[in-house]
Motif scaffolding. Structure first.
Motif, PDB file in Angstrom:
ATOM      1  N   LEU A   7       0.831  -1.184   0.000  1.00 51.05           N
ATOM      2  CA  LEU A   7       0.000   0.000   0.000  1.00 51.05           C
ATOM      3  C   LEU A   7       0.875   1.246   0.000  1.00 51.05           C
ATOM      4  O   LEU A   7       1.450   1.606   1.014  1.00 51.05           O
ATOM      5  N   VAL A   8       0.978   1.893  -1.139  1.00 52.88           N
ATOM      6  CA  VAL A   8       1.933   2.981  -1.293  1.00 52.88           C
ATOM      7  C   VAL A   8       1.381   4.324  -0.855  1.00 52.88           C
ATOM      8  O   VAL A   8       2.120   5.291  -0.727  1.00 52.88           O
ATOM      9  N   ASN A   9       0.056   4.424  -0.624  1.00 57.73           N
ATOM     10  CA  ASN A   9      -0.529   5.707  -0.299  1.00 57.73           C
ATOM     11  C   ASN A   9      -1.069   5.735   1.122  1.00 57.73           C
ATOM     12  O   ASN A   9      -1.891   6.561   1.468  1.00 57.73           O
ATOM     13  N   ALA A  10      -0.619   4.783   1.946  1.00 64.11           N
ATOM     14  CA  ALA A  10      -1.135   4.709   3.317  1.00 64.11           C
ATOM     15  C   ALA A  10      -0.440   5.725   4.197  1.00 64.11           C
ATOM     16  O   ALA A  10       0.679   6.135   3.940  1.00 64.11           O
ATOM     17  N   GLN A  11      -1.109   6.117   5.265  1.00 64.21           N
ATOM     18  CA  GLN A  11      -0.557   7.072   6.206  1.00 64.21           C
ATOM     19  C   GLN A  11       0.608   6.458   6.943  1.00 64.21           C
ATOM     20  O   GLN A  11       0.545   5.347   7.438  1.00 64.21           O
ATOM     21  N   ALA A  12       1.726   7.187   7.071  1.00 64.21           N
ATOM     22  CA  ALA A  12       2.936   6.650   7.682  1.00 64.21           C
ATOM     23  C   ALA A  12       2.988   6.994   9.159  1.00 64.21           C
ATOM     24  O   ALA A  12       2.641   8.085   9.576  1.00 64.21           O
ATOM     25  N   HIS A  13       3.478   6.038   9.957  1.00 64.92           N
ATOM     26  CA  HIS A  13       3.722   6.233  11.382  1.00 64.92           C
ATOM     27  C   HIS A  13       5.046   5.574  11.723  1.00 64.92           C
ATOM     28  O   HIS A  13       5.368   4.524  11.200  1.00 64.92           O
ATOM     29  N   SER A  14       5.817   6.162  12.633  1.00 55.87           N
ATOM     30  CA  SER A  14       7.077   5.563  13.047  1.00 55.87           C
ATOM     31  C   SER A  14       6.845   4.681  14.250  1.00 55.87           C
ATOM     32  O   SER A  14       5.749   4.609  14.789  1.00 55.87           O
ATOM     33  N   LEU A  15       7.930   4.028  14.721  1.00 57.71           N
ATOM     34  CA  LEU A  15       7.823   3.155  15.886  1.00 57.71           C
ATOM     35  C   LEU A  15       7.374   3.910  17.120  1.00 57.71           C
ATOM     36  O   LEU A  15       6.820   3.335  18.047  1.00 57.71           O
ATOM     37  N   ASN A  58       7.494   0.671   1.359  1.00 63.92           N
ATOM     38  CA  ASN A  58       6.132   1.189   1.285  1.00 63.92           C
ATOM     39  C   ASN A  58       5.279   0.709   2.452  1.00 63.92           C
ATOM     40  O   ASN A  58       4.494   1.467   3.022  1.00 63.92           O
ATOM     41  N   LEU A  59       5.421  -0.568   2.800  1.00 64.42           N
ATOM     42  CA  LEU A  59       4.601  -1.151   3.861  1.00 64.42           C
ATOM     43  C   LEU A  59       5.145  -0.854   5.253  1.00 64.42           C
ATOM     44  O   LEU A  59       4.373  -0.719   6.206  1.00 64.42           O
ATOM     45  N   ALA A  60       6.459  -0.734   5.393  1.00 60.88           N
ATOM     46  CA  ALA A  60       7.083  -0.571   6.711  1.00 60.88           C
ATOM     47  C   ALA A  60       6.453   0.538   7.554  1.00 60.88           C
ATOM     48  O   ALA A  60       6.061   0.301   8.704  1.00 60.88           O
ATOM     49  N   PRO A  61       6.340   1.774   7.045  1.00 61.55           N
ATOM     50  CA  PRO A  61       5.759   2.832   7.878  1.00 61.55           C
ATOM     51  C   PRO A  61       4.283   2.620   8.185  1.00 61.55           C
ATOM     52  O   PRO A  61       3.786   3.104   9.200  1.00 61.55           O
ATOM     53  N   VAL A  62       3.597   1.887   7.340  1.00 62.77           N
ATOM     54  CA  VAL A  62       2.171   1.626   7.557  1.00 62.77           C
ATOM     55  C   VAL A  62       1.967   0.784   8.810  1.00 62.77           C
ATOM     56  O   VAL A  62       1.033   1.006   9.591  1.00 62.77           O
ATOM     57  N   ILE A  63       2.833  -0.192   9.032  1.00 61.03           N
ATOM     58  CA  ILE A  63       2.657  -1.109  10.166  1.00 61.03           C
ATOM     59  C   ILE A  63       3.566  -0.762  11.348  1.00 61.03           C
ATOM     60  O   ILE A  63       3.669  -1.521  12.304  1.00 61.03           O
ATOM     61  N   GLY A  64       4.238   0.399  11.290  1.00 59.09           N
ATOM     62  CA  GLY A  64       4.986   0.878  12.449  1.00 59.09           C
ATOM     63  C   GLY A  64       6.452   0.542  12.480  1.00 59.09           C
ATOM     64  O   GLY A  64       7.055   0.519  13.556  1.00 59.09           O
ATOM     65  N   LEU A  65       7.061   0.275  11.336  1.00 61.28           N
ATOM     66  CA  LEU A  65       8.496   0.016  11.281  1.00 61.28           C
ATOM     67  C   LEU A  65       9.213   1.237  10.714  1.00 61.28           C
ATOM     68  O   LEU A  65       8.676   1.921   9.830  1.00 61.28           O
ATOM     69  N   PRO A  66      10.412   1.524  11.182  1.00 67.04           N
ATOM     70  CA  PRO A  66      11.108   2.737  10.744  1.00 67.04           C
ATOM     71  C   PRO A  66      11.709   2.646   9.346  1.00 67.04           C
ATOM     72  O   PRO A  66      12.059   3.663   8.756  1.00 67.04           O
ATOM     73  N   ARG A  67      11.808   1.437   8.828  1.00 65.93           N
ATOM     74  CA  ARG A  67      12.448   1.237   7.526  1.00 65.93           C
ATOM     75  C   ARG A  67      12.119  -0.171   7.023  1.00 65.93           C
ATOM     76  O   ARG A  67      11.516  -0.956   7.750  1.00 65.93           O
ATOM     77  N   ALA A  68      12.521  -0.447   5.799  1.00 63.07           N
ATOM     78  CA  ALA A  68      12.387  -1.807   5.279  1.00 63.07           C
ATOM     79  C   ALA A  68      13.218  -2.743   6.150  1.00 63.07           C
ATOM     80  O   ALA A  68      14.348  -2.423   6.513  1.00 63.07           O
ATOM     81  N   MET A  69      12.650  -3.906   6.488  1.00 68.39           N
ATOM     82  CA  MET A  69      13.340  -4.831   7.381  1.00 68.39           C
ATOM     83  C   MET A  69      13.098  -6.264   6.928  1.00 68.39           C
ATOM     84  O   MET A  69      12.033  -6.588   6.387  1.00 68.39           O
ATOM     85  N   PRO A  70      14.063  -7.171   7.172  1.00 69.62           N
ATOM     86  CA  PRO A  70      13.892  -8.573   6.805  1.00 69.62           C
ATOM     87  C   PRO A  70      12.957  -9.291   7.777  1.00 69.62           C
ATOM     88  O   PRO A  70      12.818  -8.895   8.937  1.00 69.62           O
TER      89      PRO A  70
END
Length: 210
Positions: A7-15, A58-70
């Motif tokens: 989801l590329v247009n979702a609202q971003a949130h940090s940890l 794209n998904l990381a900030p949506v679910i509360g991650l600060p960056r792309a992660m494995p």
């Protein structure tokens, strides 16, 4: 992580947006309350048996991650009929660590997500339940999106909503996911692992002292 919508247009949130009042979150019912060791067992099993994947930028900030992660992922198909699909997934987010004099190189788990995925033709709905390494519910996200006729996610269609972790409906769904992963899936995996160990031990040639 093909089953999870990009989801590329979702609202971003940090940890830092994770609910800080975790200690006040109602405990699970007795039927699904599990000790820390069972959460640790689940994380260990997924790390060992899961599939290598990655949470994209794209998904990381949506679910509360600060960056792309494995991640290490386990995905279970619940039902499927034509383009109507329902799945559940568990994935462990981890950091790669370099070896030090006191710590071996490897993968350090950061948190876990239980995910419910529903797709009905061109619409998708995904719930993400983020838990810490003790199994405490930290964050719940509802993500909705649309697919085009060609099967690709429609760019800009994603809508993200943070759900109340104390909502009775949210708690009920979360409890069901905890019960499935800690009782059904994990116990089955542990039973299979124990059987493999026993079978391997029985096949070892016996030695006789001279």
């Amino acid at each position: 992580m093909s089953a999870l919508p990009n989801l590329v247009n979702a609202q971003a949130h940090s940890l830092t947006s994770v609910n800080k009042n975790n200690s006040s979150t109602p405990e699970l019912k007795d039927s699904v309350r599990e000790p820390k060791k069972d959460i640790a067992g689940l994380i260990s099993a997924v790390m060992q048996r899961g599939t290598n994947a990655n949470i994209g930028s794209n998904l990381a900030p949506v679910i509360g991650l600060p960056r792309a992660m494995p991640t290490m992922d386990v995905e279970i198909l619940i039902r499927q009929r034509d383009k109507n699909v329902e799945k559940r997934a568990c994935f462990i987010v981890y950091e790669k660590i370099e070896g030090t004099p006191t710590e071996a190189s490897g993968k350090r788990p950061v948190c876990a997500y239980f995910v419910k995925i529903k797709r009905s033709r061109l619409d998708s709905q995904t719930q993400y339940f983020r838990v810490d390494l003790n199994g405490n519910l930290e964050k719940v996200i509802l993500s909705k999106g649309k697919f085009g006729e060609g099967g690709k996610v429609v760019r800009g269609s994603g809508v993200k909503t943070d759900l109340d972790v104390d909502s009775p409906e949210v708690r009920k769904t979360f409890e069901a996911e905890m019960k499935f992963w800690l009782k059904d899936w994990l116990k089955k995996e542990q039973k299979n692992a124990a059987k493999k160990t026993a079978d391997a031990a029985s096949k070892k040639p016996s030695t006789t002292a001279l």
